[in-house]
Design an enzyme around this catalytic site. Structure first.
Site, mmCIF file in Angstrom:
data_model
loop_
_atom_site.group_PDB
_atom_site.id
_atom_site.type_symbol
_atom_site.label_atom_id
_atom_site.label_comp_id
_atom_site.label_asym_id
_atom_site.label_seq_id
_atom_site.Cartn_x
_atom_site.Cartn_y
_atom_site.Cartn_z
ATOM 1 N N GLY A 223 0.900 -1.066 -0.071
ATOM 2 C CA GLY A 223 -0.003 -0.019 0.065
ATOM 3 C C GLY A 223 0.735 1.184 -0.086
ATOM 4 O O GLY A 223 2.065 1.151 0.172
ATOM 5 N N GLY B 271 0.990 5.871 1.390
ATOM 6 C CA GLY B 271 0.147 6.897 2.033
ATOM 7 C C GLY B 271 0.724 7.928 1.613
ATOM 8 O O GLY B 271 0.878 8.500 0.413
ATOM 9 N N GLY B 272 0.477 8.981 2.229
ATOM 10 C CA GLY B 272 0.769 10.482 1.992
ATOM 11 C C GLY B 272 2.185 10.594 1.516
ATOM 12 O O GLY B 272 2.337 11.551 0.733
ATOM 13 N N GLY C 105 4.750 8.034 1.475
ATOM 14 C CA GLY C 105 5.709 6.603 1.474
ATOM 15 C C GLY C 105 4.958 5.571 0.926
ATOM 16 O O GLY C 105 3.726 5.622 0.494
ATOM 17 N N LYS D 86 8.937 0.258 4.814
ATOM 18 C CA LYS D 86 8.226 1.302 4.368
ATOM 19 C C LYS D 86 9.602 2.114 3.891
ATOM 20 O O LYS D 86 10.667 2.105 4.232
ATOM 21 C CB LYS D 86 7.661 2.061 5.746
ATOM 22 C CG LYS D 86 6.522 1.750 6.319
ATOM 23 C CD LYS D 86 5.935 2.590 7.364
ATOM 24 C CE LYS D 86 4.642 2.102 7.875
ATOM 25 N NZ LYS D 86 4.127 2.792 8.771
ATOM 26 N N ASP E 283 -3.939 9.490 16.069
ATOM 27 C CA ASP E 283 -4.886 9.024 15.046
ATOM 28 C C ASP E 283 -5.371 7.615 15.358
ATOM 29 O O ASP E 283 -5.130 6.493 14.322
ATOM 30 C CB ASP E 283 -3.951 8.924 13.595
ATOM 31 C CG ASP E 283 -4.809 8.719 12.476
ATOM 32 O OD1 ASP E 283 -5.980 9.205 12.361
ATOM 33 O OD2 ASP E 283 -4.470 8.550 11.250
#
Length: 443
Positions: A74, A76-77, A79, A100, A193
Site C-alpha cells: 500500500g 500513503g501520503g 511513502g 516502508k 490517529d
C-alpha cells in the site's frame, strides 16, 4: 537502484524530524486488497498529503543486501509499504517483513525517523511490530523494516455481516487496543490517529490473537523537561493546535483546535469501539462543518443500544483535562465486567477464527482472495519470469513457528521511562483475562 550496505546504513534515530507528520501508510498485509473498496458516502478527512513523491522499487530488488521486494502492500501520503523477504536464514519461521520507504525531500517531514524512534522505544511491548532495520539506504531514501501485520480491525469489521463485530469479539479486541494505547502513553507519546485501520492482528499463526498498533506518523511527545531539566512535565498546550487525525474518530477537542492529550487518544478508542460494535458512528455521513456539533449532541445516546455500562467510560473521559492521565484500569474493569456479566470468555474464538460467529464468511472471503491472487500471480509470472511475488498477501496459514511466550522472552525490558511500577505493570499488561472466573469484574 543502488543501495548502501548494512555497515553504511545511516541510523534514522540520528535524523531530526518535525512533529508534524505526513503519512499514514500501513504495514498490514491486507492493505492492497482494501484500497479499492467502495468508499463511504463521505470520505474521512485526514491530515496526510498525497502530493509527495514516493520511492518505487521493482519486484525482486534487493534492499540493504538483506531484503528482497515481493510486492507492494500500500501507499500513503508520503511513502510506500512493500512486502519483503529475507535473503538469509536468520529467522526462518518469520521470513517476511514490511518495509516502508520515503524520499528525503526539502520542505517535507521525514516521518520514518520519528516512527523508527518510537518503535525502538516500544520493542518491549507485545502490541507493536518488531523493528528489524531502519536507516537511509541512499542519500535521499529512508526505510524502516518491521514485522508484518495481518488484516486490520477495519478490514475485519467491514467484511463481517452487517459490517460489525459481535459484542464478544469487539469488547475483547478493545481491551487489547487500550493496552496498546497505554503502552504508547507510558513512553511519553500520543498517537493522535487512533482508529480501527491503525490496529491489526498478527500475521503469523503464532501471533494471530495479538493486536498490533500501527502508524506513528502523527505521534507527538506530550512531555517536556522543566526549566531546570530535572524532571518531566506535561508540555504547555498551544493556544491553537493544528488539526491532526481523522475527523470521524477524533475527539471534539481536535475539531476545536484544542491541544491533544492522552484523553483524546482514549476518546478515539471509545469511538472506534462504538463502530466495531454497531457498524457505524452516528456522524458517519455528516459533513466536516457539522461533525463536531453532531458528536457533542450524540454523546448522551451513544450507547443506547448497549452495553449501557460503557457510559461509565464516557463519563470518565469527560472528566479528564489536557494533562490528566486516563484511568486505564478503570476502563479495563468496565469492559471486563461487561464480558463477565454476558458470559464472554477471553479464550473464546474471535469472529473470524475457527468456531467463531463469522468463521465461514471469512473462509469464503479467503478462498475468493486466494483465487484472485493466484490468477494475478500467473499473469505477473508470464510477464516477468523471474518474479514469484503476489499482488497482495494474506494470513499466514502455516503451522505456528515459535510460541508467543518465546517471542516475549526475547524482548528487552521496558525502559526506565515507564511511569508505572513493575508490580502495577504486570497487572495492567496481563492478557489472560479469565472472564469465567471473574464474576465480580476482577482480573
Amino acid at each position: 537502484m543502488t543501495t548502501k550496505s548494512q555497515n553504511e546504513l545511516t541510523d534514522l534515530s540520528t535524523i531530526t524530524s518535525s512533529e508534524t507528520p505526513g503519512t499514514t501508510t500501513s504495514t498490514t498485509a491486507e492493505t492492497a486488497t482494501t484500497n479499492n473498496a467502495a468508499a463511504p458516502a463521505t470520505t474521512d478527512r485526514s491530515s496526510s498529503s498525497e502530493s509527495r513523491k514516493k520511492p518505487e522499487f521493482e519486484i525482486g530488488t534487493i534492499i540493504d543486501g538483506k531484503w528482497k521486494v515481493l510486492s507492494e502492500l500500500g501507499r500513503g501520503g508520503c511513502g510506500i509499504v512493500y512486502c519483503v523477504e529475507r535473503c538469509d536464514d536468520t529467522n526462518p519461521s518469520h521470513p517476511k517483513a514490511a518495509l516502508k520507504a520515503e524520499y528525503v525531500l526539502k520542505h517535507y517531514t521525514e516521518t520514518l525517523a520519528a516512527e523508527a524512534n518510537i518503535l525502538r522505544k516500544l520493542q518491549w511491548s507485545r502490541h507493536v511490530c518488531q523493528l528489524y532495520a531502519c536507516g537511509r539506504i541512499t542519500n535521499d531514501i529512508n526505510i524502516v523494516c518491521m514485522s508484518l501485520a495481518g488484516p486490520s480491525l477495519s478490514y475485519l469489521r467491514r467484511h463481517s455481516p452487517q459490517q460489525r463485530m459481535t459484542y464478544s469479539t469487539g469488547l475483547r479486541i478493545a481491551l487489547h487496543c487500550l493496552s496498546a494505547i497505554e503502552d504508547l502513553h507510558c513512553i511519553g507519546y500520543l498517537h493522535r490517529d487512533i482508529k480501527a485501520s491503525n490496529f491489526a492482528v498478527g500475521y503469523y499463526a503464532s501471533e494471530a490473537r495479538t493486536i498490533r498498533i500501527l502508524d506513528f506518523g502523527f505521534a507527538r511527545s506530550y512531555l517536556s523537561w522543566d526549566s531546570t531539566k530535572t524532571y518531566l512535565e506535561s508540555r504547555r498546550p498551544r493556544s491553537r493546535a493544528p488539526f491532526l487525525g481523522t475527523d470521524r474518530y477524533c475527539s471534539t477537542n481536535v475539531h476545536k483546535r484544542i491541544e491533544q492529550g492522552r484523553r483524546d487518544d482514549c476518546w478515539s478508542w471509545l469511538f472506534m469501539l462504538v463502530e466495531l460494535l454497531y457498524g457505524k458512528l452516528p456522524w458517519r455521513d455528516v459533513s466536516s462543518k457539522k461533525i463536531c456539533q453532531v458528536k457533542e449532541d450524540s454523546l448522551a445516546t451513544l450507547f443506547r443500544h448497549g452495553p449501557v455500562e460503557l457510559y461509565s467510560a464516557l463519563d470518565h473521559l469527560q472528566s479528564l483535562k489536557y494533562e490528566s492521565r486516563p484511568n486505564y484500569d478503570h476502563l479495563r474493569e468496565i469492559i471486563t465486567k461487561i464480558c463477565a456479566s454476558r458470559g464472554f470468555k477471553f479464550s473464546d474464538p474471535y469472529d473470524w477464527e475457527a468456531g467463531g460467529e463469522n468463521y465461514e464468511v471469512f473462509e469464503q472471503l479467503k478462498d475468493n482472495s486466494t483465487t484472485t491472487a493466484t490468477r494475478e500471480t500467473r499473469t505477473a509470472t508470464s510477464a516477468s519470469p523471474n518474479s514469484t511475488s503476489q499482488k497482495f498477501e494474506h494470513f499466514e496459514n502455516s503451522e505456528p513457528g515459535e510460541s508467543f511466550v518465546e517471542i516475549l522472552d526475547r524482548q528487552p525490558s521496558p525502559p526506565a521511562e515507564k511511569f508505572v511500577s513493575s508490580k502495577q505493570e504486570k497487572k495492567n499488561k496481563r492478557d489472560d483475562y479469565h472472564f469465567e472466573d471473574a464474576k465480580d469484574g476482577t482480573k
